[in-house]
Scaffold this active site. Structure first.
Site, PDB file in Angstrom:
ATOM      1  N   HIS A 147       0.898  -1.180  -0.048  1.00 34.60           N
ATOM      2  CA  HIS A 147       0.100  -0.223   0.104  1.00 34.60           C
ATOM      3  C   HIS A 147       0.849   1.269   0.086  1.00 34.60           C
ATOM      4  O   HIS A 147       2.193   1.082   0.138  1.00 34.60           O
ATOM      5  CB  HIS A 147      -0.918  -0.079   1.074  1.00 34.60           C
ATOM      6  CG  HIS A 147      -2.017  -0.907   0.944  1.00 34.60           C
ATOM      7  ND1 HIS A 147      -1.958  -2.286   1.397  1.00 34.60           N
ATOM      8  CD2 HIS A 147      -3.319  -0.849   0.545  1.00 34.60           C
ATOM      9  CE1 HIS A 147      -3.109  -2.848   1.283  1.00 34.60           C
ATOM     10  NE2 HIS A 147      -3.766  -1.979   0.744  1.00 34.60           N
ATOM     11  N   LYS A 151      -0.259   4.673   4.674  1.00 33.54           N
ATOM     12  CA  LYS A 151      -1.139   3.631   5.497  1.00 33.54           C
ATOM     13  C   LYS A 151      -0.510   3.241   6.543  1.00 33.54           C
ATOM     14  O   LYS A 151       0.744   2.455   6.437  1.00 33.54           O
ATOM     15  CB  LYS A 151      -1.525   2.645   4.570  1.00 33.54           C
ATOM     16  CG  LYS A 151      -2.532   1.337   5.140  1.00 33.54           C
ATOM     17  CD  LYS A 151      -2.620   0.499   3.973  1.00 33.54           C
ATOM     18  CE  LYS A 151      -3.785  -0.629   4.706  1.00 33.54           C
ATOM     19  NZ  LYS A 151      -5.154  -0.061   5.240  1.00 33.54           N
TER      20      LYS A 151
END
Length: 236
Positions: A147, A151
């Site tokens: 990600h 995140k």
């Protein structure tokens, strides 16, 4: 011709809520009943049938609520759906165990669906992972998720959901997490045996897929019998 399904969007001022409002036009079977958000967000919902949280009980009739809010707001919208006997779709994260218990109890009265990821592709991947784990007994199972750098949680909720699917099939998954650039989301599930391996991969390149999946779920959950549904139950 059937009347459009009336949708209440709860958490409408957030990023997902705003995306849902934008993409509603792609769904002729759906119509917006109300956009619910904190009063301070009213200016961001111009042109929408707006209802602040304080007036949740005053919201007009609706057939299904889509909730992408915060845990502090979750209880109110679930209670409203139970009171009005309407379907409930939620992607709100960070729920306490007691809230999950209340959600399960509500499924006796109304159709409910909670998912960590509303990608239709991930729903298919979850099914494939469970089937592979059940068939490939004794193979190593590894889940690698990637990600964007902003995140914070790791492994991702989706990785844990895929791991649970692998566990149901009898595998014991291991996890690895990567944070790099602006990656929207990538999940690789690898099964490795002697001399061979299988890789199941899902890549998200646009966050709109999550809103489209939630709208897909809402359209198919409204009017169903009470119960706790999974996104994969609503793919057909």
């Amino acid at each position: 011709m059937n009347a459009p399904i009336r949708v209440l969007i709860h958490g409408a001022s957030g990023r997902m809520g705003q995306t849902l409002l934008r993409l509603m036009a792609e769904q002729p079977s759906l119509t917006l009943a109300a956009a619910v958000a904190p009063p301070v967000a009213e200016t961001g919902l111009l042109g929408q049938p707006f209802h602040p949280v304080a007036e949740l009980d005053a919201a007009p009739d609706f057939d299904v609520a889509i909730d992408f809010s915060l845990p502090v707001a979750f209880d109110g919208i679930l209670a409203l759906c139970a009171k009005r006997r309407t379907a409930f779709v939620s992607g709100t994260t960070g729920l306490a165990s007691q809230q999950r218990a209340v959600l399960q109890a509500a499924s006796v009265q109304i159709p409910v669906l909670w998912a960590s990821n509303f990608s239709l592709g991930v729903a298919v991947l979850e099914d494939l992972v469970e089937r592979a784990a059940r068939t490939l007994s004794g193979w190593d199972c590894d889940i690698v998720e990637s990600h964007h750098t902003r995140k914070l949680d790791a492994p991702s909720g989706t990785a844990l959901t895929l791991g649970a699917a692998a566990g149901r099939g009898g595998a014991d998954p291991r996890y690895a997490s990567l944070r790099a650039g602006d990656i929207v989301g990538e999940h690789l599930v690898q099964f490795a045996g002697q001399g061979e391996r299988i890789e199941l991969i899902h890549r998200a390149t646009n966050r709109d897929i999550f809103a489209r999946g939630a709208l897909h779920a809402a359209a198919r959950l409204a009017g169903r019998d009470p119960g706790a549904y999974r996104l994969r139950d609503l793919l057909d």
